[in-house]
Design a protein around this motif. Structure first.
Motif, PDB file in Angstrom:
ATOM      1  N   ASP A  48      25.390 -22.905 -51.092  1.00 14.82           N
ATOM      2  CA  ASP A  48      26.658 -23.274 -51.714  1.00 14.82           C
ATOM      3  C   ASP A  48      27.014 -24.741 -51.530  1.00 14.82           C
ATOM      4  N   TYR A  49      26.165 -25.497 -50.834  1.00 11.93           N
ATOM      5  CA  TYR A  49      26.408 -26.935 -50.706  1.00 11.93           C
ATOM      6  C   TYR A  49      25.766 -27.729 -51.836  1.00 11.93           C
ATOM      7  N   SER A  74      21.923 -17.649 -44.540  1.00  8.92           N
ATOM      8  CA  SER A  74      21.709 -16.209 -44.739  1.00  8.92           C
ATOM      9  C   SER A  74      20.266 -15.755 -44.590  1.00  8.92           C
ATOM     10  N   SER A  75      19.338 -16.677 -44.367  1.00  6.80           N
ATOM     11  CA  SER A  75      17.940 -16.282 -44.143  1.00  6.80           C
ATOM     12  C   SER A  75      17.703 -15.987 -42.672  1.00  6.80           C
ATOM     13  N   SER A 187      34.305 -24.207 -54.717  1.00  4.63           N
ATOM     14  CA  SER A 187      35.027 -23.411 -55.712  1.00  4.63           C
ATOM     15  C   SER A 187      34.642 -21.937 -55.670  1.00  4.63           C
ATOM     16  N   ARG A 188      33.452 -21.628 -55.139  1.00  8.79           N
ATOM     17  CA  ARG A 188      33.061 -20.223 -55.049  1.00  8.79           C
ATOM     18  C   ARG A 188      33.823 -19.573 -53.904  1.00  8.79           C
ATOM     19  N   ARG A 192      30.141 -16.107 -50.878  1.00 11.34           N
ATOM     20  CA  ARG A 192      29.625 -17.395 -50.422  1.00 11.34           C
ATOM     21  C   ARG A 192      28.522 -17.193 -49.386  1.00 11.34           C
ATOM     22  N   ASP A 193      27.656 -18.183 -49.305  1.00 13.03           N
ATOM     23  CA  ASP A 193      26.581 -18.156 -48.338  1.00 13.03           C
ATOM     24  C   ASP A 193      27.140 -18.254 -46.924  1.00 13.03           C
ATOM     25  N   SER A 194      26.363 -17.774 -45.953  1.00  9.86           N
ATOM     26  CA  SER A 194      26.771 -17.875 -44.553  1.00  9.86           C
ATOM     27  C   SER A 194      26.803 -19.338 -44.110  1.00  9.86           C
TER      28      SER A 194
END
Length: 286
Positions: A48-49, A74-75, A187-188, A192-194
């Motif tokens: 998300d960056y 998240s991996s 904006s998301r 969202r990703d961790s």
């Protein structure tokens, strides 16, 4: 693979690789017969960056894959402390997706990985885009300045002010563009990703980044062995990765072109998202 049109709404998928890591990734755009474009993220960045203004523009003409490398966000797994191992893990991820030929877009630390893959796995890589990055062992790459470290390395969570200070020039125009980019990046609100862990940050900077920057003229000269067509994108005064390092890459990589964006620092590809996307798409289509 997918027809998601925006990174702000794309579903997060997972794939388990032979290295026993489960990778989180997203796919945007639709296959059009070309090899996919793989985005390799910067220091402390997750999926998300990426600025949607850049990524969504790329996905309008290309199939784009973003992912978290080993141990990032998240991996699963533990983030390695060397660029070489990060590149090996990237290869494992691509293999798990069944991809035998890709284009690479490497931003900052991601550009280190892209360079290493181009040299060590040339059959995998068709073309490379190197943004805000520099060559292994080159002058000015040994460490980041005290200001950059204070803004982006030391804090448990970098502040918006710190990001703006490093990624954008100290002018009203650049700072305004940076504020707009951060607004898009955050904006998301759903799925969202961790967050990136402190352990990942330490492995990336204190291990991989500092080792990559250790003076090594033989490593610099290895750029002459990169045979893939290469596009270099950079700001005219990058506070994080010195702009002269991009000129050095352009001079040593046999088939390279360079675009320098004015009044810009490390986040030039976000400040000039439309121009960076257009330049990239034109280069990849050539």
């Amino acid at each position: 693979m997918s027809s998601n049109s925006s990174i702000t709404t794309a579903t997060t998928l997972t794939v388990h690789a032979e290295n026993d890591v489960t990778y989180a990734y997203r796919i945007l755009g639709s296959p059009r017969g070309e090899v996919p474009l793989i985005l390799l993220q910067h220091f402390r960045g997750n999926m998300d960056y990426w600025d949607p203004a850049l990524v969504d523009a790329l996905a309008r003409e290309r199939e784009v894959v973003v992912f978290d490398n080993t141990g990032v966000a998240s991996s699963t797994g533990t983030t390695p402390d060397s660029v070489e191992k990060m590149a090996e893990d990237t290869t494992a991820f691509l293999s798990a997706l069944g991809l035998a030929k890709v284009d690479l877009f490497g931003f900052s630390l991601g550009g280190f990985i892209a360079q290493h893959l181009a040299l060590t796995n040339p059959g995998l890589v068709r073309r490379i885009v190197l943004a805000g990055t520099g060559p292994k062992g080159a002058p000015g790459m040994a460490s980041w300045s005290e200001d950059v470290v204070a803004h982006l390395v030391t804090p448990d969570v970098p502040s918006a002010e710190g990001i703006l200070a490093v990624f954008y020039a100290p002018t009203g125009e650049s700072q305004t563009a940076g504020t707009a980019s951060l607004g898009r990046i955050f904006s998301r609100t759903e799925g969202r990703d961790s967050d990136v862990s402190i352990e990942t940050k330490n492995s990336q900077y204190h291990g991989a980044v500092l080792a990559w920057g250790r003076p090594d003229w033989q490593a610099v000269q290895s750029l002459t062995r990169i045979q893939q067509p290469t596009l270099i994108l950079q700001g005219d005064n990058d506070l994080m990765i010195p702009t002269p390092a991009s000129h050095l890459m352009a001079g040593l990589i046999p088939d390279a072109r360079i675009r320098i964006f004015p009044n810009a620092s490390h986040g030039a590809i976000y400040q000039y998202a439309a121009e960076a996307a257009a330049e990239t798409l034109s280069f990849l289509a050539a």
